[in-house]
Design a protein around this motif. Structure first.
Motif, PDB file in Angstrom:
ATOM      1  N   ASN A  10       0.800  -1.219   0.000  1.00 21.17           N
ATOM      2  CA  ASN A  10       0.000   0.000   0.000  1.00 21.17           C
ATOM      3  C   ASN A  10       0.836   1.274   0.000  1.00 21.17           C
ATOM      4  O   ASN A  10       0.312   2.348  -0.289  1.00 21.17           O
ATOM      5  N   VAL A  11       2.120   1.155   0.305  1.00 27.32           N
ATOM      6  CA  VAL A  11       2.993   2.323   0.214  1.00 27.32           C
ATOM      7  C   VAL A  11       2.902   2.916  -1.186  1.00 27.32           C
ATOM      8  O   VAL A  11       2.862   4.131  -1.374  1.00 27.32           O
ATOM      9  N   PHE A  12       2.831   2.033  -2.185  1.00 26.70           N
ATOM     10  CA  PHE A  12       2.792   2.492  -3.576  1.00 26.70           C
ATOM     11  C   PHE A  12       1.472   3.172  -3.928  1.00 26.70           C
ATOM     12  O   PHE A  12       1.457   4.123  -4.697  1.00 26.70           O
ATOM     13  N   GLU A  25       4.651  -4.104 -13.279  1.00 28.44           N
ATOM     14  CA  GLU A  25       5.754  -4.454 -12.388  1.00 28.44           C
ATOM     15  C   GLU A  25       5.309  -4.367 -10.928  1.00 28.44           C
ATOM     16  O   GLU A  25       5.658  -5.225 -10.108  1.00 28.44           O
ATOM     17  N   TYR A  26       4.513  -3.351 -10.612  1.00 29.71           N
ATOM     18  CA  TYR A  26       3.989  -3.185  -9.255  1.00 29.71           C
ATOM     19  C   TYR A  26       3.101  -4.371  -8.875  1.00 29.71           C
ATOM     20  O   TYR A  26       3.240  -4.940  -7.794  1.00 29.71           O
ATOM     21  N   GLU A  27       2.204  -4.748  -9.764  1.00 30.87           N
ATOM     22  CA  GLU A  27       1.287  -5.854  -9.474  1.00 30.87           C
ATOM     23  C   GLU A  27       2.048  -7.171  -9.288  1.00 30.87           C
ATOM     24  O   GLU A  27       1.755  -7.944  -8.367  1.00 30.87           O
ATOM     25  N   LEU A  28       3.039  -7.418 -10.140  1.00 28.71           N
ATOM     26  CA  LEU A  28       3.845  -8.634 -10.016  1.00 28.71           C
ATOM     27  C   LEU A  28       4.647  -8.633  -8.712  1.00 28.71           C
ATOM     28  O   LEU A  28       4.739  -9.654  -8.022  1.00 28.71           O
ATOM     29  N   LEU A  29       5.178  -7.483  -8.353  1.00 27.33           N
ATOM     30  CA  LEU A  29       5.928  -7.359  -7.102  1.00 27.33           C
ATOM     31  C   LEU A  29       5.039  -7.685  -5.910  1.00 27.33           C
ATOM     32  O   LEU A  29       5.433  -8.447  -5.024  1.00 27.33           O
ATOM     33  N   CYS A  30       3.830  -7.142  -5.905  1.00 30.23           N
ATOM     34  CA  CYS A  30       2.903  -7.414  -4.794  1.00 30.23           C
ATOM     35  C   CYS A  30       2.515  -8.894  -4.742  1.00 30.23           C
ATOM     36  O   CYS A  30       2.443  -9.481  -3.662  1.00 30.23           O
ATOM     37  N   GLU A  58      15.389  -5.492  -3.421  1.00 31.82           N
ATOM     38  CA  GLU A  58      15.983  -4.679  -4.493  1.00 31.82           C
ATOM     39  C   GLU A  58      14.916  -4.248  -5.487  1.00 31.82           C
ATOM     40  O   GLU A  58      14.887  -3.088  -5.919  1.00 31.82           O
ATOM     41  N   ARG A  59      14.044  -5.167  -5.857  1.00 32.67           N
ATOM     42  CA  ARG A  59      12.960  -4.829  -6.790  1.00 32.67           C
ATOM     43  C   ARG A  59      12.046  -3.763  -6.185  1.00 32.67           C
ATOM     44  O   ARG A  59      11.636  -2.827  -6.856  1.00 32.67           O
ATOM     45  N   TYR A  60      11.727  -3.937  -4.911  1.00 37.50           N
ATOM     46  CA  TYR A  60      10.858  -3.010  -4.188  1.00 37.50           C
ATOM     47  C   TYR A  60      11.462  -1.611  -4.188  1.00 37.50           C
ATOM     48  O   TYR A  60      10.813  -0.628  -4.559  1.00 37.50           O
ATOM     49  N   ASN A  61      12.720  -1.520  -3.771  1.00 33.90           N
ATOM     50  CA  ASN A  61      13.389  -0.222  -3.689  1.00 33.90           C
ATOM     51  C   ASN A  61      13.575   0.403  -5.069  1.00 33.90           C
ATOM     52  O   ASN A  61      13.479   1.621  -5.225  1.00 33.90           O
ATOM     53  N   SER A  62      13.847  -0.422  -6.062  1.00 40.59           N
ATOM     54  CA  SER A  62      14.013   0.080  -7.423  1.00 40.59           C
ATOM     55  C   SER A  62      12.716   0.690  -7.938  1.00 40.59           C
ATOM     56  O   SER A  62      12.711   1.778  -8.522  1.00 40.59           O
ATOM     57  N   LEU A  63      11.618  -0.004  -7.723  1.00 38.02           N
ATOM     58  CA  LEU A  63      10.327   0.511  -8.167  1.00 38.02           C
ATOM     59  C   LEU A  63       9.954   1.764  -7.378  1.00 38.02           C
ATOM     60  O   LEU A  63       9.471   2.743  -7.945  1.00 38.02           O
ATOM     61  N   LEU A  64      10.206   1.741  -6.098  1.00 37.24           N
ATOM     62  CA  LEU A  64       9.908   2.889  -5.251  1.00 37.24           C
ATOM     63  C   LEU A  64      10.647   4.136  -5.743  1.00 37.24           C
ATOM     64  O   LEU A  64      10.075   5.226  -5.785  1.00 37.24           O
ATOM     65  N   ALA A  65      11.887   3.953  -6.162  1.00 41.11           N
ATOM     66  CA  ALA A  65      12.695   5.081  -6.644  1.00 41.11           C
ATOM     67  C   ALA A  65      12.168   5.639  -7.959  1.00 41.11           C
ATOM     68  O   ALA A  65      12.407   6.801  -8.278  1.00 41.11           O
TER      69      ALA A  65
END
Length: 153
Positions: A10-12, A25-30, A58-65
């Motif tokens: 939910n941060v995203f 990418e967000y949906e796959l990450l979740c 790493e994927r989380y932080n990369s997407l967040l950035a």
């Protein structure tokens, strides 16, 4: 554990704007986060260890950035508190002190560059560098040994 996983995803949606090109990418990450959560049961520590070791972190932080933070509406009280903090930080005295510090740093860097050029012209820069590195290594070794003896007592 579900609330914990929900909070991670939910941060995203609550605090960030996920661009359309990263939505998949967000949906796959979740999905991967929830799958890992299912594997770890209620063990938060195990989840966090796996979150890092599997590359999800790493994927989380990369997407967040790559996402833009959502604009936040501040209340009147929050704005006043913020302005009060800024007015305490950005006083004329602090600004002058910062400017003087930057000027000194600039002069020091210029002096170092001039000394370096002079040493290169004189052909002693390599000798200076080797001697400087040796002194630095000796000091570092001395500190290490001193710390070892100090810890024994």
């Amino acid at each position: 554990m579900k609330a914990y996983l929900d909070a991670k995803c939910n941060v995203f949606t609550e605090h960030m704007e996920v661009p359309p090109e990263f939505q998949g990418e967000y949906e796959l990450l979740c999905e991967d986060i929830y799958s890992l959560g299912d594997l770890c049961g209620e063990d938060y520590n195990k989840f966090e260890e796996q979150f890092v070791s599997t590359g999800l972190s790493e994927r989380y932080n990369s997407l967040l950035a790559r996402c833009k933070p959502k604009a936040v509406k501040m209340t009147r009280e929050q704005k006043l508190t913020s302005m009060k903090g800024y007015s305490q930080i950005f006083t004329p005295k602090n600004i002058a002190k910062e400017a003087a510090g930057m000027a000194v740093t600039e002069l020091q860097e210029e002096a170092i560059a001039m000394r370096r050029e002079k040493m290169i012209e004189d052909g002693v820069f390599d000798d200076y560098t080797r001697a400087s590195n040796s002194v630095e290594a000796a000091v570092s070794t001395g500190k290490f040994i001193f710390d070892k003896f100090r810890k024994r007592k």
